[in-house]
Design a protein around this motif. Structure first.
Motif, PDB file in Angstrom:
ATOM      1  N   ASN A 224       0.706  -0.929  -0.080  1.00  0.00           N
ATOM      2  CA  ASN A 224       0.194   0.147  -0.056  1.00  0.00           C
ATOM      3  C   ASN A 224       0.998   1.375  -0.064  1.00  0.00           C
ATOM      4  O   ASN A 224       1.185   1.909   1.043  1.00  0.00           O
ATOM      5  N   PRO A 225       1.541   1.646  -1.049  1.00  0.00           N
ATOM      6  CA  PRO A 225       2.396   2.483  -1.431  1.00  0.00           C
ATOM      7  C   PRO A 225       1.982   4.002  -1.021  1.00  0.00           C
ATOM      8  O   PRO A 225       0.592   4.183  -1.087  1.00  0.00           O
ATOM      9  N   PRO A 226       2.971   5.079  -0.910  1.00  0.00           N
ATOM     10  CA  PRO A 226       2.326   6.594  -1.058  1.00  0.00           C
ATOM     11  C   PRO A 226       2.097   6.974  -2.347  1.00  0.00           C
ATOM     12  O   PRO A 226       2.788   7.422  -3.017  1.00  0.00           O
ATOM     13  N   PHE A 227       0.694   6.531  -2.629  1.00  0.00           N
ATOM     14  CA  PHE A 227       0.431   6.821  -4.363  1.00  0.00           C
ATOM     15  C   PHE A 227      -0.225   7.995  -4.421  1.00  0.00           C
ATOM     16  O   PHE A 227      -0.671   8.060  -5.567  1.00  0.00           O
ATOM     17  N   VAL A 228      -0.121   8.982  -3.627  1.00  0.00           N
ATOM     18  CA  VAL A 228      -1.053  10.063  -3.861  1.00  0.00           C
ATOM     19  C   VAL A 228      -0.305  11.039  -5.012  1.00  0.00           C
ATOM     20  O   VAL A 228       1.149  10.880  -4.989  1.00  0.00           O
ATOM     21  N   VAL A 229      -0.741  11.441  -5.895  1.00  0.00           N
ATOM     22  CA  VAL A 229      -0.371  12.129  -7.134  1.00  0.00           C
ATOM     23  C   VAL A 229      -0.356  13.703  -7.062  1.00  0.00           C
ATOM     24  O   VAL A 229      -1.249  14.234  -6.396  1.00  0.00           O
ATOM     25  N   ASP A 240       2.881  10.712   0.798  1.00  0.00           N
ATOM     26  CA  ASP A 240       3.633  11.054  -0.286  1.00  0.00           C
ATOM     27  C   ASP A 240       5.056  10.528  -0.361  1.00  0.00           C
ATOM     28  O   ASP A 240       5.617  10.242   0.450  1.00  0.00           O
ATOM     29  N   SER A 241       5.497  10.316  -1.811  1.00  0.00           N
ATOM     30  CA  SER A 241       6.746   9.684  -2.059  1.00  0.00           C
ATOM     31  C   SER A 241       7.782  10.580  -2.290  1.00  0.00           C
ATOM     32  O   SER A 241       9.051  10.071  -2.271  1.00  0.00           O
ATOM     33  N   SER A 271      -2.206   4.467  -8.192  1.00  0.00           N
ATOM     34  CA  SER A 271      -2.904   5.584  -8.863  1.00  0.00           C
ATOM     35  C   SER A 271      -2.235   5.824 -10.294  1.00  0.00           C
ATOM     36  O   SER A 271      -0.929   5.553 -10.028  1.00  0.00           O
ATOM     37  N   TRP A 272      -2.808   6.261 -11.105  1.00  0.00           N
ATOM     38  CA  TRP A 272      -2.288   6.725 -12.333  1.00  0.00           C
ATOM     39  C   TRP A 272      -3.183   7.984 -12.926  1.00  0.00           C
ATOM     40  O   TRP A 272      -4.279   8.324 -12.711  1.00  0.00           O
TER      41      TRP A 272
END
Length: 492
Positions: A224-229, A240-241, A271-272
């Motif tokens: 479950n990565p920091p996927f916020v874009v 946030d990555s 997310s994409w």
């Protein structure tokens, strides 16, 4: 932060078991109405009912409702844990003459049993913005990944970016050995406390992305990565990555298969970006390394304005405040500069497959359904493997339509009475796949009862309708493959 020792966790577990501070005990104490209201973010009814629940009520108000409680009542409810020990590890904090929760600790379970999960207090209980090193609890994204994960026995499992450790808890049900990593020292400390509290032996390692497990392979990986874009910044480590746009999701998809054993499976939330002039499926397919089966399932697409507002509120920032407006403005400017029309969100299932032509499928699944996606993901991989093995023999295969698949027809008035205008195949279990059919496809599937091979059915169809067998084969084989992948047609 101070360490939760095994001895302290054993005493805390004893207190929770004694007071029945677990999912069943909480539901029984609150009753269905108050419990449902609490789930909607309406705590007052739960406050009222919990006053009649004794020591369990004290723990409910303390840890689930964010209330302050008299020291003597907290001491009685947490015994044999002392107030001094609870304050020392940050489990409690002083609130005037009373005590309040310093950490979020709440029951969480599945059909096999229960755990307790330790995380940081959310923005509602903090009364404002969460700190940068905030460790998120069991939220909607975590629960969706839990439901989407394949639960089959494996030897080794990696929980990449473990956060509070909830994915590892579920992974321990079916994996002999579990490894959990995170870039955040605070996240690892709270995950370690969660594992100790539940008596689980989980290997922990700190570092960015796959660096802590370099040159290792696992049978299963969940993430479950920091996927916020958005812009390349890190306001909160849990989401946030520091990478721009959807590069965090791309990084995990690109690198994950290399850390799987042959046939191993990885699953993640991702997310994409939906960019003007670009198909989202083309975008995510470019992320893939060679020799990996991949299933991208898009569950939602958010408008950029709605997306920004949702994540501001998630962090406890009022979008109407000067800070909220400034953050929103910079975020929306970045979306506009990069021609972002929407943000897609969904699940990715990957399998390491040493084959020349792996299967890659991207599809929308935005309608509501109740069944968990995990069993469906496992079934999808099984069906893809079957097609790889038997793909050249489809014409010789006897197929049947499962009992869970129904045909819906819609008719409208025509010159000779009612005329069928829509033929739609429905799968009534799992994610409820649907396929539009024409008259010939409907007739073909009507014959799929396990008695005749596909080639014979196509010859009969050719004789009845006057089309050549070759033309019917060219039209039927792609449809058959898709229906098999969706579990709507199976070998008899």
């Amino acid at each position: 932060m101070p360490e939760f020792s095994d001895e302290l966790c054993a005493r805390l577990r004893e207190a929770f078991q004694r007071t029945r501070y677990d999912a069943d005990g909480v539901l029984e104490a609150l009753g269905a109405a108050a419990h449902a209201a609490l789930g909607r973010g309406e705590p007052e009814l739960a406050f009222r009912v919990s006053r009649y629940a004794g020591e369990l009520g004290t723990l409910i108000r303390l840890f689930l409702l964010g209330g302050s409680e008299p020291s003597a009542e907290v001491e009685a409810a947490l015994a044999p844990v002392t107030i001094e020990d609870a304050l020392a590890v940050g489990l409690l904090r002083a609130d005037g003459e009373s005590l309040a929760a310093g950490l979020d600790i709440r029951p969480h379970g599945d059909e096999q049993g229960e755990w307790w999960v330790i995380s940081d207090l959310d923005s509602d209980l903090l009364g404002g913005e969460v700190p940068p090193e905030h460790v998120l609890g069991v939220g909607h994204a975590s629960l969706s990944l839990i439901r989407a994960t394949i639960r089959r026995p494996v030897g080794t499992l990696l929980d990449l970016g473990t956060g509070c450790g909830v994915q590892a808890l579920h992974g321990a049900r079916h994996a002999r050995r579990v490894t959990a990593t995170d870039v955040s020292a605070r996240a690892l400390a709270l995950a370690d406390a969660t594992f100790r509290l539940n008596g689980l032996d989980v290997e922990l390692a700190r570092g960015e992305w796959f660096a802590p497990v370099a040159r290792r392979r696992f049978d299963q990986i969940v993430c479950n990565p920091p996927f916020v874009v958005g812009p390349p910044r890190v306001d909160y480590t849990y989401r946030d990555s520091g990478l721009a746009g959807d590069d965090a999701s791309a990084l995990v998809v690109r690198q994950l298969p290399a850390f799987l054993t042959e046939g191993g499976v990885g699953q993640l939330l991702a997310s994409w970006l939906h960019v003007d002039g670009e198909d989202w499926a083309d975008r995510v397919t470019r992320w893939l390394p060679p020799r990996a089966d991949a299933w991208f399932v898009q569950r939602d697409v958010a408008d950029p304005g709605l997306y920004v507002g949702t994540w501001l509120r998630d962090a406890g920032i009022d979008p109407r405040s000067p800070e909220g407006r400034a953050k929103a403005s910079a975020w929306l400017d970045w979306f506009a500069d990069n021609k972002v029309q929407g943000v897609g969100f969904g699940f990715v299932t990957l399998r390491r497959a040493e084959v020349a032509h792996p299967t890659i499928v991207c599809e929308d699944l935005r309608h509501a359904f109740d069944d968990p996606l995990g069993p469906e993901a496992g079934g999808w991989l099984d069906r893809v493997a079957w097609l790889r093995e038997h793909g050249d023999d489809l014409l010789a295969t006897r197929f049947r339509v499962p009992a869970t698949v129904l045909l819906e027809t819609v008719a409208g008035p025509g010159e000779e009475g009612w005329e069928t205008t829509i033929r739609r195949l429905h799968r009534t279990d799992g994610p409820g796949w649907q396929h539009e059919l024409d008259e010939l496809a409907t007739a073909l599937l009507a014959g799929c009862r396990g008695a005749l091979p596909l080639s014979d059915l196509l010859e009969l169809l050719s004789f009845a309708h006057g089309d050549s067998v070759e033309e019917l084969q060219d039209a039927a084989l792609p449809m058959v493959r898709e229906l098999v992948r969706h579990g709507m047609l199976e070998a008899a």
